[in-house]
Write an enzyme that holds these catalytic residues in place. Structure first.
Site, PDB file in Angstrom:
ATOM      1  N   LYS A   1      48.470  43.003  41.000  1.00 47.70           N
ATOM      2  CA  LYS A   1      47.584  43.137  42.168  1.00 47.70           C
ATOM      3  C   LYS A   1      48.377  42.876  43.448  1.00 47.70           C
ATOM      4  CE  LYS A   1      43.585  40.924  44.433  1.00 47.70           C
ATOM      5  NZ  LYS A   1      42.485  39.953  44.308  1.00 47.70           N
TER       6      LYS A   1
ATOM      7  N   ASP B   1      43.606  39.570  51.877  1.00 50.17           N
ATOM      8  CA  ASP B   1      42.234  39.795  51.422  1.00 50.17           C
ATOM      9  C   ASP B   1      41.263  39.051  52.329  1.00 50.17           C
ATOM     10  OD1 ASP B   1      39.884  40.209  50.107  1.00 50.17           O
ATOM     11  OD2 ASP B   1      40.367  38.956  48.364  1.00 50.17           O
TER      12      ASP B   1
ATOM     13  N   LYS C   1      35.022  36.914  53.905  1.00 46.67           N
ATOM     14  CA  LYS C   1      35.152  35.554  53.388  1.00 46.67           C
ATOM     15  C   LYS C   1      34.856  34.538  54.483  1.00 46.67           C
ATOM     16  CE  LYS C   1      38.723  36.404  49.882  1.00 46.67           C
ATOM     17  NZ  LYS C   1      37.945  35.982  48.716  1.00 46.67           N
TER      18      LYS C   1
ATOM     19  N   ASP D   1      47.464  36.892  48.008  1.00 39.76           N
ATOM     20  CA  ASP D   1      46.720  37.749  47.075  1.00 39.76           C
ATOM     21  C   ASP D   1      47.581  38.888  46.518  1.00 39.76           C
ATOM     22  OD1 ASP D   1      44.333  37.919  45.724  1.00 39.76           O
ATOM     23  OD2 ASP D   1      43.330  39.180  47.215  1.00 39.76           O
TER      24      ASP D   1
ATOM     25  N   ASP E   1      34.454  42.183  48.447  1.00 39.66           N
ATOM     26  CA  ASP E   1      35.440  41.125  48.192  1.00 39.66           C
ATOM     27  C   ASP E   1      35.922  41.150  46.737  1.00 39.66           C
ATOM     28  OD1 ASP E   1      37.101  39.051  48.797  1.00 39.66           O
ATOM     29  OD2 ASP E   1      35.535  37.511  48.851  1.00 39.66           O
TER      30      ASP E   1
ATOM     31  N   GLU F   1      37.749  43.268  45.331  1.00 43.91           N
ATOM     32  CA  GLU F   1      38.605  44.440  45.578  1.00 43.91           C
ATOM     33  C   GLU F   1      39.761  44.529  44.591  1.00 43.91           C
ATOM     34  OE1 GLU F   1      39.062  41.620  46.955  1.00 43.91           O
ATOM     35  OE2 GLU F   1      41.226  41.358  46.731  1.00 43.91           O
TER      36      GLU F   1
ATOM     37  N   ARG G   1      39.940  44.071  41.341  1.00 44.72           N
ATOM     38  CA  ARG G   1      39.631  44.845  40.129  1.00 44.72           C
ATOM     39  C   ARG G   1      39.589  46.336  40.438  1.00 44.72           C
ATOM     40  NH1 ARG G   1      34.096  41.582  39.418  1.00 44.72           N
ATOM     41  NH2 ARG G   1      35.437  40.029  40.389  1.00 44.72           N
TER      42      ARG G   1
HETATM   43  N1  BES Z   1      41.499  37.214  45.845  1.00 42.31           N
HETATM   44  C1  BES Z   1      40.190  36.799  45.524  1.00 42.31           C
HETATM   45  C2  BES Z   1      40.153  35.719  44.454  1.00 42.31           C
HETATM   46  C3  BES Z   1      40.542  34.335  44.890  1.00 42.31           C
HETATM   47  C4  BES Z   1      39.687  33.573  45.667  1.00 42.31           C
HETATM   48  C5  BES Z   1      41.711  33.778  44.457  1.00 42.31           C
HETATM   49  C6  BES Z   1      40.048  32.286  46.024  1.00 42.31           C
HETATM   50  C7  BES Z   1      42.059  32.485  44.800  1.00 42.31           C
HETATM   51  C8  BES Z   1      41.230  31.733  45.589  1.00 42.31           C
HETATM   52  C9  BES Z   1      39.364  37.972  45.003  1.00 42.31           C
HETATM   53  O1  BES Z   1      39.648  39.206  45.583  1.00 42.31           O
HETATM   54  C10 BES Z   1      37.944  37.669  45.301  1.00 42.31           C
HETATM   55  O2  BES Z   1      37.609  37.619  46.449  1.00 42.31           O
HETATM   56  N2  BES Z   1      37.127  37.472  44.255  1.00 42.31           N
HETATM   57  C11 BES Z   1      35.772  37.147  44.432  1.00 42.31           C
HETATM   58  C12 BES Z   1      34.962  37.942  43.436  1.00 42.31           C
HETATM   59  C13 BES Z   1      33.479  37.865  43.680  1.00 42.31           C
HETATM   60  C14 BES Z   1      33.127  38.575  44.952  1.00 42.31           C
HETATM   61  C15 BES Z   1      32.768  38.473  42.502  1.00 42.31           C
HETATM   62  C16 BES Z   1      35.618  35.642  44.181  1.00 42.31           C
HETATM   63  O3  BES Z   1      36.266  35.111  43.285  1.00 42.31           O
HETATM   64  O4  BES Z   1      34.870  35.011  44.918  1.00 42.31           O
HETATM   65 ZN    ZN Z   2      41.535  39.434  46.338  1.00 42.84          ZN
HETATM   66 MN    MN Z   3      38.522  39.496  47.356  1.00 49.76          MN
END
Ligand code: BES
Ligand code: ZN
Ligand code: MN
Length: 498
Positions: free
Chosen positions: A269, A274, A281, A292, A351, A353, A355
């Site tokens: 990834k 992000d 966020k 990220d 968010d 993104e 996947r």
């Molecule tokens: N890059 C983030 C995941 C992340 C968040 C990694 C905080 C480390 C610390 C990912 O793109 C994301 O935002 N995931 C969301 C998914 C949700 C919207 C289903 C998450 O984990 O909140």
């Molecule tokens: Zn992310």
């Molecule tokens: Mn995200």
């Protein structure tokens, strides 16, 4: 840094500084006892003064000693003898290197007690020694304007005493660990760079740089926006839409085995920042979303390691790279996009993104008819909730492959834990409007993210590593950790046949 193994007694080894371990209450292991004899009891005399407690990681440098072949002696606390284990050995070794780095010592002879237990055999002992040394000497590639402090003088690490029958295994381990340390530096530097420097184009330039270094075995192709459109990567295109920074899809092909042998495909990834997109966020710690792209950096570092060690396997790296930003043109919650596989996705949360961009890359992996596909991604906050920062999450559709990764993590102390990915989780992705949605609510968030990826890996042997909790640390020691390169390096070495 040069690493060597020696067989003679530590007291007989020539170096700028001999490093020995001392347990709490002044208990000495065999090497320390031999050193004390060579010093005619003066080590015990020093300890009898009580200035050195022997607590794990405590160090004391002694400069004025005759009787040793080394000019200085560094004492390192190993903690309580009965509790000494691999974890404490790793901490003690790291402290020793930190202490040496503050001196002008050029060559050091390490003669710490080896951790007990069969697991850390001679090869992994050498590997961990070199790796930990490299990690302890890593300096953040900061952009501070003040003049950099003088770098450590340390250039030669001698490890011993090693029984002559296992010198070969220790040397092999030292060589692997030294290579890992180099590749980990690349990984950590990429992770630590800010998003206004480390862009998708920057990652592509890094891949090109690797191609120049390993010209004989490595070929790199980079797709720009036009190329990505031609590949019909509708999910990657959806994520990049809101950003002014152009995306890249980076393909690295390493050939270390005969042409016909099915390759391993590593997917990383590469979200260089992000923000969450329209599903923006919260401000706290949003800066950390520059990390990220650590999955992408893991893939580049793994290819660097394989090429550096000339591993006898075929390896492909795939890096979808873009930013996730809000904008008038950005993808919106509810938008439906068509992935390169032809499946339609309802983007309920912009968010989620990672996947999306991984799905198009995983689909691209099919053309290689790979032996296995493994993706690395800072994918979910839910994985951090589940496992904290100690274990990476492993999921997939092939338990054998998942087990291989978990075991590699155990051997290298770069631990990972398998989470169950059964069909039940995929059902949570149901959508009324598209083939499926990109999110499935809070429950089992790390696994439903993997279930989404699973929609694109049917028929492939596939594993997914969620490194959201392990790739970097927050707080005062904020920075990329270099994980899970150690695990991956071991997995690749084994697949290459040792
Ligand atoms: N890059 C983030 C995941 C992340 C968040 C990694 C905080 C480390 C610390 C990912 O793109 C994301 O935002 N995931 C969301 C998914 C949700 C919207 C289903 C998450 O984990 O909140
Ligand atoms: Zn992310
Ligand atoms: Mn995200």
């Amino acid at each position: 840094m040069r690493f060597e193994a020696f067989s003679r007694r530590a007291a007989e080894q020539r170096s700028d500084c001999l490093v020995i371990g001392v347990f709490e209450r002044g208990e000495l292991g065999p090497e320390a006892l031999a050193v004390d004899r060579a010093l005619r009891g003066r080590l015990r005399a020093v300890l009898a003064r009580g200035d050195f407690s022997g607590r794990t990681g405590e160090t004391q440098l002694i400069s004025e000693l005759s009787g040793l072949k080394s000019a200085r002696l560094l004492l390192v606390g190993l903690g309580k003898k009965a509790q000494f284990n691999r974890r404490l050995w790793r901490r003690s070794l790291t402290s020793a290197i930190h202490a040496l780095a503050r001196t002008r010592v050029v060559s050091a002879a390490l003669a710490l007690e080896r951790p007990p237990g069969r697991e850390l055999n001679d090869y992994y002992f050498g590997r961990a020694t070199a790796e930990l040394t490299g990690a302890a000497l890593y300096r953040i590639n900061d952009l501070k304007s003040a003049r950099r402090p003088r770098p450590p003088a340390l250039a030669r690490i001698l490890v011993g005493p090693i029984d002559s029958t296992v010198l070969g295994a220790v040397r092999e381990g030292l060589a692997a660990g030294a290579a890992l340390a180099e590749s980990a530096q690349l990984l950590r530097n990429l992770g630590n760079l800010p998003a206004n420097v480390c862009t998708p184009r920057y990652l592509a330039a890094q891949a090109r740089e690797l191609e120049r270094t390993y010209r004989r075995r490595l070929r790199v192709r980079v797709f720009d926006l036009t190329g990505i459109r031609r590949l019909k990567m509708g999910c990657l295109l959806a994520v990049t839409r809101g950003s002014e920074e152009p995306p890249r899809f980076i393909v690295l092909e390493y050939r270390g085995a005969r042409r016909g042998r099915a390759p391993l495909v590593l997917v990383g990834k590469g979200v260089t920042f992000d923000s969450g997109g329209i599903s923006l966020k919260d401000p706290p710690a949003m800066d950390e979303m520059k990390f990220d792209m650590c999955g992408a950096a893991t893939v580049l570092a793994a290819i660097d390691y394989a090429a550096r060690r000339e591993l006898k396997l075929n390896l492909v790296g795939l890096v979808p790279a873009c930013e996730n930003m809000p904008d008038g043109r950005a993808v919106k919650p509810g938008d439906i996009v068509t992935s390169a596989s032809g499946q339609t996705v309802e983007v309920l949360n912009t968010d989620a993104e990672g996947r999306l961009i991984l799905s198009d890359a995983l689909n691209y992996a099919r053309r290689y008819e790979p032996a296995a596909v493994i993706d690395f991604a800072t994918l979910t906050g839910a994985c951090v909730i589940a496992l904290g920062s100690h274990f990476s999450g492993v999921m997939g559709n092939d338990d054998e492959l998942a087990r291989e990764l978990v075991e590699a993590g155990t051997r290298t102390d770069d631990r990972a834990w398998q989470l169950p990915l059964t069909e039940d989780y995929a059902e949570q992705l149901r959508s009324n409007f598209a083939d499926f949605a990109n999110v499935a609510g809070r429950d089992g968030g790390a696994i439903t993210a993997a279930a989404f990826l699973g929609k694109f890996t049917q028929g492939l042997k596939w594993a997914h590593m969620d490194i959201a909790g392990t790739a970097w640390t927050s707080g005062a020691n904020k920075g990329a950790t270099g994980r899970p390169l150690s695990l991956v390096g071991d997995f690749l070495s084994r697949r290459a046949g040792g």
